[in-house]
Design a protein around this motif. Structure first.
Motif, PDB file in Angstrom:
ATOM      1  N   ASN A 151       0.718   3.408 -12.566  1.00  0.00           N
ATOM      2  CA  ASN A 151       1.793   3.733 -11.748  1.00  0.00           C
ATOM      3  C   ASN A 151       2.078   5.215 -10.662  1.00  0.00           C
ATOM      4  O   ASN A 151       1.464   5.157  -9.537  1.00  0.00           O
ATOM      5  CB  ASN A 151       2.954   3.890 -11.772  1.00  0.00           C
ATOM      6  N   LYS A 179      -0.983   4.039  -8.195  1.00  0.00           N
ATOM      7  CA  LYS A 179      -0.396   2.395  -7.351  1.00  0.00           C
ATOM      8  C   LYS A 179       0.292   3.604  -6.164  1.00  0.00           C
ATOM      9  O   LYS A 179       1.071   3.487  -4.613  1.00  0.00           O
ATOM     10  CB  LYS A 179      -0.032   1.831  -8.158  1.00  0.00           C
ATOM     11  N   ARG A 190       2.849   1.226  -3.981  1.00  0.00           N
ATOM     12  CA  ARG A 190       3.669   0.901  -4.581  1.00  0.00           C
ATOM     13  C   ARG A 190       4.666   2.828  -4.303  1.00  0.00           C
ATOM     14  O   ARG A 190       4.114   3.740  -3.369  1.00  0.00           O
ATOM     15  CB  ARG A 190       4.294   1.899  -6.574  1.00  0.00           C
ATOM     16  N   ASN A 214       7.250  -5.893  -1.598  1.00  0.00           N
ATOM     17  CA  ASN A 214       6.703  -6.174  -2.563  1.00  0.00           C
ATOM     18  C   ASN A 214       6.842  -6.359  -3.413  1.00  0.00           C
ATOM     19  O   ASN A 214       7.938  -6.693  -3.667  1.00  0.00           O
ATOM     20  CB  ASN A 214       6.213  -4.770  -2.777  1.00  0.00           C
ATOM     21  N   ARG A 215       6.267  -7.614  -3.801  1.00  0.00           N
ATOM     22  CA  ARG A 215       6.378  -8.354  -5.320  1.00  0.00           C
ATOM     23  C   ARG A 215       7.304  -9.159  -4.644  1.00  0.00           C
ATOM     24  O   ARG A 215       7.323  -9.779  -5.319  1.00  0.00           O
ATOM     25  CB  ARG A 215       6.604  -7.608  -6.037  1.00  0.00           C
TER      26      ARG A 215
END
Length: 126
Positions: A80, A83, A89, A102-103
């Motif tokens: 994490n 990223k 992120r 995102n996602r």
């Protein structure tokens, strides 16, 4: 920009490269958006962070195989952190006020029409 302008060429392996949204913010993998790394990162910094990310992912695998919950939590934290440092992120790396999608499935985002046009042309192979 035409819908095909952001479709990428196949790499030397012959496997299709992920599609990139016209604004360069996301990759499309199996119909889902994944935020790309911040393009303003210096190349040496990006390389170092990607190396850290890959090492952390290997640690995740080792911890899973060993059944070590503490090591797994630490490794996932490292993933994490890498990223976030890459810009994949955390806060978006762009500053024009566009939402972070995102996602999310492409079909439920502002990229849906672009993606549909690519699919009609047969360019969305994922």
């Amino acid at each position: 920009m035409s819908p095909r302008a952001s479709a990428r060429q196949r790499p030397a392996t012959g496997a299709p490269a992920p599609l990139v949204t016209p604004d360069g913010r996301y990759l499309v993998v199996r119909g889902r958006l994944w935020r790309r790394a911040d393009p303003s990162l210096p190349e040496d910094t990006r390389r170092r962070l990607v190396s850290e990310l890959m090492a952390a992912r290997r640690e995740v695998g080792r911890a899973l195989r060993a059944g070590d919950e503490a090591a797994l939590r630490a490794a996932r934290r490292r993933v994490n952190d890498a990223k976030i440092a890459l810009g994949e992120r955390g806060p978006p790396w762009w500053s024009d006020g566009a939402p972070d999608e995102n996602r999310r499935l492409v079909a439920s985002t502002g990229y849906a029409r672009w993606y549909d046009a690519l699919c009609r042309e047969g360019a969305c192979v994922d």
